[in-house]
Design a protein around this motif. Structure first.
Motif, PDB file in Angstrom:
ATOM      1  N   SER A  18       7.113  20.262  42.543  1.00 14.60           N
ATOM      2  CA  SER A  18       6.828  20.071  43.974  1.00 14.60           C
ATOM      3  C   SER A  18       6.473  21.386  44.671  1.00 14.60           C
ATOM      4  O   SER A  18       5.715  21.409  45.622  1.00 14.60           O
ATOM      5  CB  SER A  18       8.026  19.408  44.668  1.00 14.60           C
ATOM      6  N   CYS A  19       7.004  22.495  44.164  1.00 13.22           N
ATOM      7  CA  CYS A  19       6.696  23.764  44.815  1.00 13.22           C
ATOM      8  C   CYS A  19       5.756  24.588  43.952  1.00 13.22           C
ATOM      9  O   CYS A  19       5.841  25.815  43.900  1.00 13.22           O
ATOM     10  CB  CYS A  19       7.968  24.551  45.100  1.00 13.22           C
ATOM     11  N   ALA A  20       4.880  23.882  43.221  1.00 11.46           N
ATOM     12  CA  ALA A  20       4.003  24.577  42.279  1.00 11.46           C
ATOM     13  C   ALA A  20       3.218  25.703  42.949  1.00 11.46           C
ATOM     14  O   ALA A  20       3.034  26.781  42.376  1.00 11.46           O
ATOM     15  CB  ALA A  20       3.047  23.577  41.629  1.00 11.46           C
ATOM     16  N   ALA A  21       2.780  25.457  44.186  1.00 19.06           N
ATOM     17  CA  ALA A  21       1.993  26.481  44.867  1.00 19.06           C
ATOM     18  C   ALA A  21       2.820  27.747  45.052  1.00 19.06           C
ATOM     19  O   ALA A  21       2.346  28.862  44.831  1.00 19.06           O
ATOM     20  CB  ALA A  21       1.513  25.951  46.214  1.00 19.06           C
ATOM     21  N   SER A  22       4.072  27.577  45.421  1.00 18.57           N
ATOM     22  CA  SER A  22       4.940  28.739  45.610  1.00 18.57           C
ATOM     23  C   SER A  22       5.178  29.478  44.296  1.00 18.57           C
ATOM     24  O   SER A  22       5.416  30.677  44.279  1.00 18.57           O
ATOM     25  CB  SER A  22       6.292  28.309  46.172  1.00 18.57           C
ATOM     26  N   LEU A  23       5.154  28.738  43.212  1.00 14.22           N
ATOM     27  CA  LEU A  23       5.438  29.358  41.913  1.00 14.22           C
ATOM     28  C   LEU A  23       4.204  30.025  41.325  1.00 14.22           C
ATOM     29  O   LEU A  23       4.244  30.505  40.202  1.00 14.22           O
ATOM     30  CB  LEU A  23       5.966  28.307  40.932  1.00 14.22           C
ATOM     31  N   ALA A  24       3.109  30.027  42.041  1.00 12.57           N
ATOM     32  CA  ALA A  24       1.870  30.649  41.572  1.00 12.57           C
ATOM     33  C   ALA A  24       1.429  30.051  40.244  1.00 12.57           C
ATOM     34  O   ALA A  24       1.140  30.758  39.295  1.00 12.57           O
ATOM     35  CB  ALA A  24       2.019  32.167  41.484  1.00 12.57           C
TER      36      ALA A  24
END
Ligand code: CA
Length: 819
Positions: free
Chosen positions: A457-463
């Protein structure tokens, strides 16, 4: 006056220029007792051993010593039977030794010997060590090599010249000690005064021309001759161990007795074959010492039956490999077919035969027939060969056949036969070889069904998967649970840490990161999470994170401009932090022991290479993966040790359950250890129990380590070169040492009972799981993956060891490890 045996002899063996060990052995026995000398004669034996972990030299030593002892003990037997018994005893001794010593599995040796007695020379050989005879200016090889190339030459597939330079010229097809039964070839000569006999290993005959050898044997006295031969092999590079025996016959007793063949050997057609004037070389078809494991077998009886029948070799209850060797070789059949075809074509017209398309097609068909024969030969041999050898031979055969099939004109029937050979013989042989190879080396393919891919769900944050992973949890499931709960943490590229909750195919990140920024690496210690972080005041610390996400500093690191923290590992409150030094090659590990209020720096361990990853096993043993791809452990005092353990290279891209010839047969890379391995023994017959390839074996080789000390100052590393003694390994395997693991690698350890260490290999699609027992490592499993998984990054193991978590491409995956 009756003549007696008088001889002048010299034996010499030399390690050569490139090997670390001498796996050759040589022995002689010329009895002082004149009665014994007259009756039993003089014995000379050369053996060239193979097998890692000193197994080669042990095998060759057992061979020469057992044969010498047993031959002279068998005084009630005729010479041939005594020799057969001695060879049988040596075979049993080596075979039994290998079974009792796992590290020596697959050990074996060649053997060539000569007994000079009663006016005759009795030569026996197994493998590719050779006996030569020099008589009145004529120098010839008495024995016939049991090697793959020699068989190809005898079958007409390779020329002598091709054989000399063939990549598989070291592959032998028969060896002592690798099978419970062995067949030796025997050659008998009447000897003359002035004759000279040479016995040698392939370290000589493979690197010095026969002309040069002949000149030395002719011109030099034995003592100078053996030295000169070894010097010449060394002058030509000395790539192998070198052994030479020269015997000069100064006085020879007259041949008075008829040749006494063991009764059983001499009956039937065999008798006629050996009962001539015995002036020329006469191979007696076989001595078989197949009495092994059947104590009541009367000596040579089994062989006797074989020879008696019709001269065809057979093996009691054994495989039919012996018989196969006697069958008309394929190329001969092919040549006959071609010859018949040529006669038919002749009628069509002279021009067409010589110049026209028929001629081209005929030549193409003939070539293709040769390729077919070679492929069939490789496929047949593959059932008994060690799988590494088998795959390499199958690869060559397949490539040639497919290439010629695609480029040469050939008749339809030959083309169909070529296709059929590929599908019905080559493909099954490849499947078998890969399966055997995998079984022998603990290699398991990760099935697609074992892989779960998650949407994060937080893939964007995880780069997008640049994040590092750490799995925390208890080492074993609680009572009533089948799976221990795992908390999976992800470290984002910006230094934030998220807790991921896995459900279905979704990994949900917490509403906010546990730690907002500054974290460089994560480690878990059972259920606890540690983070290596740089605070806003630039101070580097280790944070302990509790279940609610509250982080507190537990160690303050002595980092400065010259010491940059890289990664960390934790065990029972002990912290290990790897740091980079001023140069890429310098660096080390800070070890903090748990104390209150803050942990204390107990010691600084210097390491001869930059560090890639750290992990601590369940037993508290820290390991580091170095930038050069090697694995080291360090002890409580900070000394480095480099375990040596053979890790087999997985066969790339082949799932044996689905393999078809559309995929080229993979070849296994040669070993990368500095000393090239001994050629692999490939028993000619029967099943190959515990053949050589990568029998994992571990023996730690502790090297003197870096200076332990409680100071945080950088120490120039001296003596910390963790170079392991290169383990002689089978082809296709690497000792854990320099460059075993490549690319971006990861290291993790699981905490379940027993304790293992997992290495995610950045250069090959594999995760290697080592069992760690005391100081030594053994390969427990090599998990190999292919599509749909992409290169696994940041591999971490669940604390109970049943799951791997990793980034595959931009996806988070969980892999249920097959057992
Ligand atoms: Ca050799």
């Amino acid at each position: 006056m009756t003549k007696i045996l008088r001889l002048s002899a010299a034996t010499l063996t030399d390690v050569g220029k490139r090997r670390e060990r001498n796996q050759d052995n040589v022995t002689e026995y010329v009895p002082d007792d004149p009665d014994l000398l007259a009756e039993r004669g003089a014995l000379f034996v050369v053996a060239d051993g193979m097998g890692g972990h000193a197994a080669g030299e042990i095998a060759s030593q057992i061979a020469v010593e057992t044969i010498r002892e047993q031959y002279f003990l068998q005084r009630d037997e005729d010479i041939i039977t005594a020799l057969a018994r001695a060879i049988e005893a040596a075979n049993n001794a080596i075979f039994d030794h290998a079974r009792e010593h796992q590290a020596h599995g697959g050990m074996g040796t060649t053997c060539v010997l000569v007994v000079l007695a009663g006016g005759r020379a009795y030569f026996a050989n197994i493998g590719d060590s050779r006996a030569y005879l020099l008589r009145e200016g004529e120098f010839r090889q008495v024995t016939r090599d049991h090697s793959w190339v020699a068989e190809q030459v005898r079958a007409g597939i390779l020329t002598e010249e091709q054989a000399r330079t063939h990549p598989h010229r070291n592959v032998i097809t028969r060896s002592l000690g690798t099978q419970p039964e062995i067949t030796a070839d025997l050659f008998i000569e009447i000897i003359h005064e002035g004759d000279r006999v040479l016995l040698c290993s392939d370290g000589l005959h493979g690197y010095v021309t026969e002309d040069d050898i002949q000149r030395v044997v002719t011109e030099q006295v034995p003592e100078d001759g053996v030295q000169r031969l070894i010097d010449m092999a060394n002058a030509n590079g000395g790539p192998d161990n070198i052994t030479a025996v020269i015997v000069e016959l100064k006085e020879v007793p007259a041949v008075t007795e008829e040749l006494r063949l063991p009764a059983a050997v001499g009956v039937g057609a065999g008798r006629a074959a050996v009962d001539a004037s015995l002036i020329t070389t006469l191979p007696i078809p076989r001595i078989s010492s197949s009495g092994h494991r059947t104590a009541d077998a009367p000596g040579l009886a089994p062989a006797a039956a074989a020879v008696a029948a019709d001269g065809k070799a057979a093996r009691r209850g054994g495989s039919s490999a012996g018989a196969r060797r006697r069958r008309t070789p394929w190329p001969m059949v092919a040549l006959r077919v071609v010859a018949a075809a040529a006669l038919l074509i002749f009628a069509v017209g002279m021009w067409d035969i010589t110049f026209g398309p028929f001629a081209a097609q005929r030549a193409g068909s003939a070539q293709l027939q040769q390729d077919i024969a070679a492929a069939q030969s490789a496929a047949r041999a593959a059932t008994t060969q060690n799988p590494t050898t088998a795959l390499n031979l199958l690869s060559t055969a397949q490539q040639r056949l497919q290439h010629d099939l695609a480029t040469l004109p050939a008749d339809a029937q030959t083309r169909a036969q070529a296709q059929q050979t590929l599908q019905q013989q080559v493909a099954p042989a490849v499947r078998l070889a890969v399966t055997t190879y995998n079984q022998q080396n603990g290699i398991v393919t990760i099935p697609a069904t074992a892989v779960t891919a998650y949407t994060v769900s937080c893939a964007a944050s995880l780069a997008s998967g640049q994040a590092a992973l750490a799995a925390a949890g208890p080492p074993a499931p609680a009572a009533g649970q089948t799976v221990a709960p795992v908390a999976l943490y992800a470290l984002a590229g910006n230094g934030a840490v998220y807790l991921l909750t896995l459900a279905g195919n979704t990994a949900t990140c917490g509403a906010a990161p546990l730690i907002a920024l500054g974290v460089k690496a994560l480690a878990t210690d059972g259920p606890r999470l540690y983070a290596l972080a740089q605070q806003t005041n630039k101070q580097w610390v280790v944070l302990a994170v509790d279940g609610s996400g509250k982080a507190s500093a537990v160690a303050t690191l002595p980092a400065d401009a010259a010491h940059t923290p890289l990664t960390l590992a934790a065990h029972n409150g002990d912290l290990y932090i790897a740091f980079a030094g001023a140069t890429p090659e310098s660096g080390g590990v800070w070890h903090f022991t748990s104390a209150t209020p803050q942990d204390q720096l107990a010691r600084t361990i210097t390491v001869p290479q930059g560090i890639n990853a750290l992990a601590v096993t369940a037993a508290g043993k820290p390991f580091a993966l170095l930038l050069d791809g090697s694995l080291v452990s360090f002890d409580a005092a900070g000394h480095l040790a480099q375990p040596t353990v053979a890790v087999a290279t997985p066969v790339p891209g082949i799932d044996p359950s689905t393999y078809t010839v559309a995929t080229p047969v993979p070849t296994l890379p040669p070993t990368a250890t500095p000393a090239p391995p001994a050629p692999t023994a490939t028993p000619a017959t029967g099943q190959a129990p515990g053949t050589l390839a990568g029998t994992p074996a571990a023996s730690p080789s502790t090297t003197t380590g870096a200076t332990p000390g409680a100071t945080a100052s950088a120490t120039t590393t001296t003596g910390a070169t963790a170079t392991a003694t290169p383990a002689a390994t089978a082809p296709g395997t690497l000792a854990v040492g320099r460059a075993t693991f490549g690319g971006t690698t990861s290291l993790s350890a699981e905490r379940a009972a027993g304790g293992t260490l997992e290495v995610g290999d950045g250069s090959l699609p594999r995760v290697v799981r080592f069992a760690v027992v005391g100081m030594s490592l053994t390969v427990q499993r090599e998990y190999v993956y292919g599509a749909p998984l992409q290169p696994l990054q940041s591999v971490t193991t669940s604390p109970d060891g049943t799951q791997l978590y990793a980034w595959s491409g931009a996806q988070l995956v969980a892999i249920a490890l097959p057992s």
